[in-house]
Design a protein around this motif. Structure first.
Motif, PDB file in Angstrom:
ATOM      1  N   ILE A 164       0.845  -1.193   0.000  1.00 38.05           N
ATOM      2  CA  ILE A 164       0.000   0.000   0.000  1.00 38.05           C
ATOM      3  C   ILE A 164       0.882   1.245   0.000  1.00 38.05           C
ATOM      4  N   VAL A 216      -3.601   6.023   0.834  1.00 39.25           N
ATOM      5  CA  VAL A 216      -5.011   5.742   1.114  1.00 39.25           C
ATOM      6  C   VAL A 216      -5.743   7.071   1.243  1.00 39.25           C
ATOM      7  N   ILE A 267      -7.384   2.958  -2.437  1.00 34.89           N
ATOM      8  CA  ILE A 267      -6.118   2.420  -1.924  1.00 34.89           C
ATOM      9  C   ILE A 267      -5.164   2.261  -3.105  1.00 34.89           C
ATOM     10  N   THR A 292      -1.737   1.051  -4.656  1.00 41.96           N
ATOM     11  CA  THR A 292      -0.806  -0.014  -4.309  1.00 41.96           C
ATOM     12  C   THR A 292       0.292  -0.133  -5.366  1.00 41.96           C
ATOM     13  N   GLU A 311      -4.965  -0.124  -7.985  1.00 44.74           N
ATOM     14  CA  GLU A 311      -5.890   0.574  -7.088  1.00 44.74           C
ATOM     15  C   GLU A 311      -7.030  -0.351  -6.691  1.00 44.74           C
ATOM     16  N   ILE A 349      -9.168   4.300   7.456  1.00 37.98           N
ATOM     17  CA  ILE A 349      -7.855   4.840   7.105  1.00 37.98           C
ATOM     18  C   ILE A 349      -6.896   4.733   8.291  1.00 37.98           C
ATOM     19  N   LEU A 399      -5.770   1.053   8.586  1.00 36.04           N
ATOM     20  CA  LEU A 399      -4.772   0.723   7.565  1.00 36.04           C
ATOM     21  C   LEU A 399      -3.422   1.353   7.894  1.00 36.04           C
ATOM     22  N   ARG A 425       0.011  -0.766   8.422  1.00 39.20           N
ATOM     23  CA  ARG A 425       1.214  -0.451   7.637  1.00 39.20           C
ATOM     24  C   ARG A 425       2.413  -0.238   8.552  1.00 39.20           C
TER      25      ARG A 425
END
Length: 249
Positions: free
Chosen positions: A186, A189, A208, A210, A216, A229, A232, A236
């Protein structure tokens, strides 16, 4: 008489005296190896960091009370065929429930339509048997339409696991599309909330970006975009920590 110094003629008492006078060299002291201890210490720290990140994620998400929610946290009964054995499902998303209002109103209109059409004089000219068959056929179409819409909402899901994000598009009973991207892939976002209804009910689209084969992945009309968000972002960070510590699966 002096004693010979040759090795072949050394007296026994001279040999003993020379042996006692020369001490044995000290044995080297082996230092304990700390490699294994260090490795275990790093592993213990890694687990604590991972547990802390996971605790933060579930603290952001909260809990879900029923399995038909459009925001399903750590589901116990949900599964999908492509899931790995050690993969943990963190969040399952569907379109916000308010998006079903359109097809629900259409279904109600289709149910009421035959009742309203009975007041039209033109239909009285048809035989009662034809009228009955027409009504049954109409309600069958209504049922198929509403059932397909319900299945489309229920099985079109967006899944966030501890390893990847997944988009499952349910086209019909015979086909579906499956898209995925690793959390580590990723890049960015973003969320988009448009209109009064999306603002009032707090739902929208999440894009998202990537570096995977699928450039996407879009979560369409999902609830709580800001929370997603944040989740995520936490995942990450956890993935970056695993890369640093060498704990990538």
């Amino acid at each position: 008489m002096p004693r010979a110094k040759d090795l072949d003629t050394v007296a026994p008492d001279d040999f003993l005296n020379s042996t006692l006078k020369s001490p044995l060299p000290p044995r080297p002291i082996k230092k304990p190896q700390n490699k294994k201890i260090k490795h275990l210490h790093q592993s213990s720290n890694g687990k604590s960091h991972s547990a802390q990140f996971r605790q933060n994620v579930y603290g952001i998400l909260g809990k879900t009370k029923h399995p038909f929610s459009s925001f399903l946290v750590k589901p116990k009964v949900f599964n999908f065929r492509e899931r790995d054995t050690d993969e943990e499902i963190i969040l399952v998303l569907r379109r916000h429930w308010i998006t079903n209002l359109t097809w629900i109103l259409i279904t109600l209109s289709m149910i009421i339509a035959p009742i309203l059409l009975t007041t039209v004089p033109l239909l009285e000219s048809f035989p009662p048997a034809y009228q009955f068959i027409s009504i049954i056929f109409w309600y069958l179409i209504t049922f198929i339409y509403s059932f397909e819409q319900l299945l489309s909402w229920y099985f079109n899901v967006y899944i966030i696991t501890d390893e990847r994000v997944i988009d499952i598009d349910f086209n019909n009973l015979l086909s579906k599309n499956f898209s995925e991207a690793k959390i580590s892939m990723i890049q960015d976002v973003t969320s988009t909330i448009i209109g009064v209804s999306q603002t009032f009910f707090n739902f929208g689209n999440i894009q998202i970006q990537t570096a995977a084969e699928v450039p996407e992945i879009t979560f369409e009309k999902v609830p709580n975009p800001e929370i997603i968000i944040k989740v995520l972002g936490q995942l990450r960070q956890e993935e970056e920590l695993e890369n640093i510590e060498g704990r990538v699966k």
